[in-house]
Enzyme design. Sequence first.
Site, PDB file in Angstrom:
ATOM      1  N   SER A  57      48.328  43.614  43.598  1.00 45.04           N
ATOM      2  CA  SER A  57      48.757  42.558  42.907  1.00 45.04           C
ATOM      3  C   SER A  57      48.436  41.430  43.665  1.00 45.04           C
ATOM      4  O   SER A  57      48.242  40.185  43.316  1.00 45.04           O
ATOM      5  CB  SER A  57      50.265  42.599  42.573  1.00 45.04           C
ATOM      6  N   HIS A 104      55.621  37.336  45.504  1.00 46.68           N
ATOM      7  CA  HIS A 104      54.041  37.252  45.490  1.00 46.68           C
ATOM      8  C   HIS A 104      53.669  35.915  45.822  1.00 46.68           C
ATOM      9  O   HIS A 104      54.244  34.876  45.380  1.00 46.68           O
ATOM     10  CB  HIS A 104      53.647  37.872  43.862  1.00 46.68           C
TER      11      HIS A 104
END
Length: 275
Positions: A51, A256
């Site tokens: 990711s 993230h």
Amino acid sequence: MAYRRGEQQMTKIRRSAAALALTVAAGAVVAAGSLSPANAATQKYVALGDSYSSGDGAGSYGSSGACLRSANAYPELYAKAHPGTALSFVACAGAKVEDVLGKQVQALTADTGLVTISIGGNDVGFASVVTTCTFGSDAACTDRIAKSTATATTALPGKLDTTYAEIKTRSPRAQVVVLGYPRLFASGPAFCAISQTKRTALNKAADSLAEIIADRARSAGFTYEDVRDEFAGHGVCTSNPWIHGIRPLAVAESYHPTLAGQKNGYHAALTNAIG
């Protein structure tokens, strides 16, 4: 005399034809040199990984589904900044080493010129660690981190060696850049929902993971690019974070890099590594 004049005339014709041929050839060379980037020689670039490479957190995922490949991810930013780059973007959110070896490496070819990858975080239980540390006690957090670090120390090096060897086999002439992971949180006192004890432990775990990945990447002869410097001062709970905190309406994006993190963190790091 008539014969000689005819011969002279034919010589002139031949010379004119030769001159015309040279002019045409020169024009072709000039035209070739002025080809647009789209028609010029391309560099094949394959972006592998999880990711942090797919761009989860940076938005604009298009039709990539659960892989969350963002148009703002560093592979896309690099390709846009380097005309003539043919990008094969196969990084996918949630990927582990087995996913890279099982499917992603199929994008690699003998004429691939550049490969980037971030991998390993999910193999040591990234999601479980951040979930425990977000909602659990300090003790539960540090205990889960200890288990993750043990896995990183014992099991991850061999997995990385296998992955890097496969990349080298499939694309032996490629420049391979392995990108690490940032420290997630602000260090020291901060107004934050996560305690300083947890933040300190998580950041130390990030340091341990960075050392392991860097060691195996360099052993494979690859370039390791540490992104901790780029993200310094921009973790969760800083005044200008490049990493999302908890996002209730987009849980997968939690912890993230933001669009700024992909651009100023990862893309900047990649540019620093290869120009």
